[in-house]
Design an enzyme around this catalytic site. Structure first.
Site, PDB file in Angstrom:
ATOM      1  N   GLY A  88       0.173 -36.501-161.900  1.00  0.00           N
ATOM      2  CA  GLY A  88       0.749 -37.131-163.116  1.00  0.00           C
ATOM      3  C   GLY A  88       0.474 -36.140-164.397  1.00  0.00           C
ATOM      4  O   GLY A  88      -0.594 -35.478-164.529  1.00  0.00           O
TER       5      GLY A  88
ATOM      6  N   ARG B 190       4.008 -33.814-157.208  1.00  0.00           N
ATOM      7  CA  ARG B 190       2.981 -34.253-156.150  1.00  0.00           C
ATOM      8  C   ARG B 190       3.943 -33.527-154.903  1.00  0.00           C
ATOM      9  O   ARG B 190       5.028 -33.366-154.687  1.00  0.00           O
ATOM     10  CB  ARG B 190       3.032 -35.842-155.972  1.00  0.00           C
ATOM     11  CG  ARG B 190       2.548 -36.402-157.209  1.00  0.00           C
ATOM     12  CD  ARG B 190       2.000 -37.936-156.758  1.00  0.00           C
ATOM     13  NE  ARG B 190       1.224 -38.191-157.964  1.00  0.00           N
ATOM     14  CZ  ARG B 190       1.603 -38.665-159.161  1.00  0.00           C
ATOM     15  NH1 ARG B 190       2.714 -38.887-159.271  1.00  0.00           N
ATOM     16  NH2 ARG B 190       0.481 -39.175-159.968  1.00  0.00           N
TER      17      ARG B 190
ATOM     18  N   ASP C 158      -8.217 -36.134-159.324  1.00  0.00           N
ATOM     19  CA  ASP C 158      -8.894 -36.045-158.068  1.00  0.00           C
ATOM     20  C   ASP C 158      -8.079 -35.534-156.946  1.00  0.00           C
ATOM     21  O   ASP C 158      -8.563 -34.861-156.326  1.00  0.00           O
ATOM     22  CB  ASP C 158      -9.729 -37.088-158.045  1.00  0.00           C
ATOM     23  CG  ASP C 158      -9.010 -38.485-157.907  1.00  0.00           C
ATOM     24  OD1 ASP C 158      -7.767 -38.571-157.987  1.00  0.00           O
ATOM     25  OD2 ASP C 158      -9.429 -39.664-157.387  1.00  0.00           O
TER      26      ASP C 158
ATOM     27  N   THR D 211      -6.032 -36.550-166.559  1.00  0.00           N
ATOM     28  CA  THR D 211      -5.507 -37.876-165.947  1.00  0.00           C
ATOM     29  C   THR D 211      -5.759 -38.982-167.109  1.00  0.00           C
ATOM     30  O   THR D 211      -6.952 -39.112-167.531  1.00  0.00           O
ATOM     31  CB  THR D 211      -6.094 -38.385-164.531  1.00  0.00           C
ATOM     32  OG1 THR D 211      -5.647 -39.513-164.421  1.00  0.00           O
ATOM     33  CG2 THR D 211      -7.721 -38.206-164.669  1.00  0.00           C
TER      34      THR D 211
ATOM     35  N   ASP E  35      -6.112 -41.996-166.618  1.00  0.00           N
ATOM     36  CA  ASP E  35      -7.166 -42.842-165.927  1.00  0.00           C
ATOM     37  C   ASP E  35      -8.350 -42.657-166.319  1.00  0.00           C
ATOM     38  O   ASP E  35      -9.293 -43.715-166.143  1.00  0.00           O
ATOM     39  CB  ASP E  35      -6.709 -42.912-164.405  1.00  0.00           C
ATOM     40  CG  ASP E  35      -5.294 -43.319-163.935  1.00  0.00           C
ATOM     41  OD1 ASP E  35      -4.606 -43.813-164.751  1.00  0.00           O
ATOM     42  OD2 ASP E  35      -5.123 -42.796-162.984  1.00  0.00           O
TER      43      ASP E  35
ATOM     44  N   ASP F  95     -10.670 -41.243-164.462  1.00  0.00           N
ATOM     45  CA  ASP F  95     -11.493 -41.786-163.459  1.00  0.00           C
ATOM     46  C   ASP F  95     -12.225 -40.660-162.687  1.00  0.00           C
ATOM     47  O   ASP F  95     -12.048 -40.870-161.257  1.00  0.00           O
ATOM     48  CB  ASP F  95     -10.546 -42.660-162.635  1.00  0.00           C
ATOM     49  CG  ASP F  95      -9.252 -41.903-162.012  1.00  0.00           C
ATOM     50  OD1 ASP F  95      -9.000 -40.808-162.470  1.00  0.00           O
ATOM     51  OD2 ASP F  95      -8.573 -42.395-161.173  1.00  0.00           O
TER      52      ASP F  95
ATOM     53  N   ARG G  79      -5.038 -47.144-162.357  1.00  0.00           N
ATOM     54  CA  ARG G  79      -5.097 -47.604-161.171  1.00  0.00           C
ATOM     55  C   ARG G  79      -6.379 -48.324-160.901  1.00  0.00           C
ATOM     56  O   ARG G  79      -6.634 -49.427-161.381  1.00  0.00           O
ATOM     57  CB  ARG G  79      -5.446 -46.024-160.511  1.00  0.00           C
ATOM     58  CG  ARG G  79      -4.080 -45.057-160.418  1.00  0.00           C
ATOM     59  CD  ARG G  79      -4.098 -44.021-159.677  1.00  0.00           C
ATOM     60  NE  ARG G  79      -5.195 -42.975-159.795  1.00  0.00           N
ATOM     61  CZ  ARG G  79      -5.261 -41.751-159.254  1.00  0.00           C
ATOM     62  NH1 ARG G  79      -4.578 -41.430-158.278  1.00  0.00           N
ATOM     63  NH2 ARG G  79      -6.166 -40.817-159.702  1.00  0.00           N
TER      64      ARG G  79
HETATM   65  P1  ADP Z   1      -3.713 -36.726-159.097  1.00  0.00           P
HETATM   66  O1  ADP Z   1      -4.240 -35.072-159.028  1.00  0.00           O
HETATM   67  O2  ADP Z   1      -3.208 -36.881-160.319  1.00  0.00           O
HETATM   68  O3  ADP Z   1      -4.834 -37.402-158.572  1.00  0.00           O
HETATM   69  P2  ADP Z   1      -2.295 -36.904-156.646  1.00  0.00           P
HETATM   70  O4  ADP Z   1      -3.482 -37.691-155.777  1.00  0.00           O
HETATM   71  O5  ADP Z   1      -0.960 -37.329-156.345  1.00  0.00           O
HETATM   72  O6  ADP Z   1      -2.625 -36.671-158.173  1.00  0.00           O
HETATM   73  O7  ADP Z   1      -2.459 -35.372-155.987  1.00  0.00           O
HETATM   74  C1  ADP Z   1      -1.683 -34.365-156.573  1.00  0.00           C
HETATM   75  C2  ADP Z   1      -1.373 -33.486-155.202  1.00  0.00           C
HETATM   76  O8  ADP Z   1      -2.528 -32.887-154.724  1.00  0.00           O
HETATM   77  C3  ADP Z   1      -0.871 -34.039-154.054  1.00  0.00           C
HETATM   78  O9  ADP Z   1       0.652 -34.276-154.116  1.00  0.00           O
HETATM   79  C4  ADP Z   1      -1.112 -32.803-152.934  1.00  0.00           C
HETATM   80  O10 ADP Z   1      -0.227 -31.944-153.110  1.00  0.00           O
HETATM   81  C5  ADP Z   1      -2.499 -32.343-153.394  1.00  0.00           C
HETATM   82  N1  ADP Z   1      -3.647 -33.032-152.655  1.00  0.00           N
HETATM   83  C6  ADP Z   1      -4.195 -34.168-152.793  1.00  0.00           C
HETATM   84  N2  ADP Z   1      -5.085 -34.241-151.752  1.00  0.00           N
HETATM   85  C7  ADP Z   1      -4.958 -33.281-151.026  1.00  0.00           C
HETATM   86  C8  ADP Z   1      -5.645 -32.707-149.651  1.00  0.00           C
HETATM   87  N3  ADP Z   1      -6.513 -33.782-149.172  1.00  0.00           N
HETATM   88  N4  ADP Z   1      -5.097 -31.591-149.242  1.00  0.00           N
HETATM   89  C9  ADP Z   1      -4.277 -30.953-149.802  1.00  0.00           C
HETATM   90  N5  ADP Z   1      -3.679 -31.099-150.797  1.00  0.00           N
HETATM   91  C10 ADP Z   1      -4.070 -32.285-151.433  1.00  0.00           C
END
Ligand code: ADP
Length: 325
Positions: A11, A72, A103, A126, A128, A130, A172
């Site tokens: 995000g 994402r 995260d 973020t 959030d 969090d 969230r």
């Molecule tokens: P945020 O970073 O805001 O928490 P997301 O949870 O959507 O956002 O994660 C962003 C991107 O990070 C995902 O779309 C993916 O490309 C990458 N990502 C998240 N978890 C993993 C993972 N276990 N292995 C590889 N890439 C990951």
């Protein structure tokens, strides 16, 4: 010259543009060659990587979102795409990568570092708020400002029409945005996942307030309990007995011109991020320590001259002297 890249993932938040500006300028100050990765991990895989120049980051400090885009990426979950991403960096001799994200992005970063040895540094970004280990994530202050503006406006109509407004914030599973918004906008009630609530127990106290003359209510609820909306509204209308409307604030919380605090934190986070990489941190997240209240004796406070903290003075040195960093 060593090369360093930056990308935004997940995000977007307000504060990413000031961070990218500082990244480019501080990289030059450290005689590094800065690169911008467009559209997060997707752009890393597809080789949308460009060398940055001062002009790329001029006039962006006031803008929300991120001018290099974020994404994402399902593909980044797969080793073959991460390998391609690493090749794209290595062919440009980029050995350091700064990642603005949450995260999820950091989980991806950790795997990427372990597989390919490219030193990475995460900047918590973020709304959030969090991410464990840091007191502050980039974007939170601007988001809180947007929420405050929205709640202040809703309060006007709530008061005029004698209604209750249930206002949902993002966050969230984390109730931080909702809780801080409730405290700073004078909400009558705040419901978040971290604190159990009992409608039966709340009914008596709210009815009493209404009896004493309260004629409208602001109830801030966090996204983490969105499944309870219907229950909350029906409770207010039927048990408490006040006409109620729901307002889901949604994505307006993410935008807006970055606040002063987010611009300053962007500056600090990036400075520490690049310094950490240059000092050999290979897979770290820049965390901001918890601030705490404490007591000092009044004679000490009243007789000691104020001094700007040394860290901030050091950060600002270059803008006061037009020196290197
Ligand atoms: P945020 O970073 O805001 O928490 P997301 O949870 O959507 O956002 O994660 C962003 C991107 O990070 C995902 O779309 C993916 O490309 C990458 N990502 C998240 N978890 C993993 C993972 N276990 N292995 C590889 N890439 C990951």
């Amino acid at each position: 010259m060593h090369a360093i890249a930056i990308l935004c993932s997940g995000g977007d938040v307000s504060g990413m543009n000031p961070a990218i500006k500082r990244f480019v300028e501080y990289a030059f100050a450290k005689t590094l060659t800065p690169f911008l990765v467009y559209d997060g991990y997707e752009g890393l895989i597809d080789d949308r990587i460009q060398e940055a120049h001062y002009r790329d980051v001029s006039n962006i400090i006031t803008q929300g979102g991120t001018f290099i885009g974020s994404s994402r990426s399902e593909r980044f979950m797969l080793p073959k795409h991460r390998k391609q991403a690493a090749l794209n960096l290595k062919k440009r001799h980029i050995a350091m990568l700064v990642i603005l994200g949450g995260d999820g992005s950091f989980r991806g970063m950790h795997i990427f570092y372990r597989e390919h040895g490219i030193a990475c540094c995460g900047i918590p970004s973020t709304i959030d708020n969090d991410i464990a280990g840091t007191f502050y994530c980039l974007g939170v202050d601007t988001a809180l400002g947007m929420i405050r503006t929205a709640i202040d406006a809703i309060r006007d109509t709530a008061a005029s029409l004698n209604r209750a407004f249930v206002i949902e914030t993002m966050g969230r599973e984390c109730g931080y945005l909702a809780l801080v918004s409730a405290l700073t906008s004078g909400a009558e009630l705040c419901l978040i996942p971290e604190i159990p609530y009992d409608f039966k127990a709340l009914t008596g106290s709210i009815k009493q307030q209404l009896h004493k003359g309260r004629h409208y209510m602001i109830i801030v609820v966090s996204e983490g309990i969105a499944q309870e909306h219907e229950t909350i509204i029906s409770w207010l209308q039927n048990d408490v007995g006040i006409e109620t409307r729901l307002n889901v604030l949604g994505h307006l919380q993410r935008g807006g011109t970055p606040s002063v605090y987010d611009r300053l934190m962007a500056y600090r986070f990036i400075t520490y991020g690049i310094d950490g990489l240059l000092q050999g941190e290979k897979s770290s997240v820049v965390c901001y320590g918890a601030e705490r209240f404490h007591y000092r004796q009044v004679d000490e406070v009243a007789t000691t001259p104020y001094e700007i903290e040394a860290e901030l003075l050091a950060l600002g040195q270059h803008v006061c002297t037009l020196g290197a960093s």
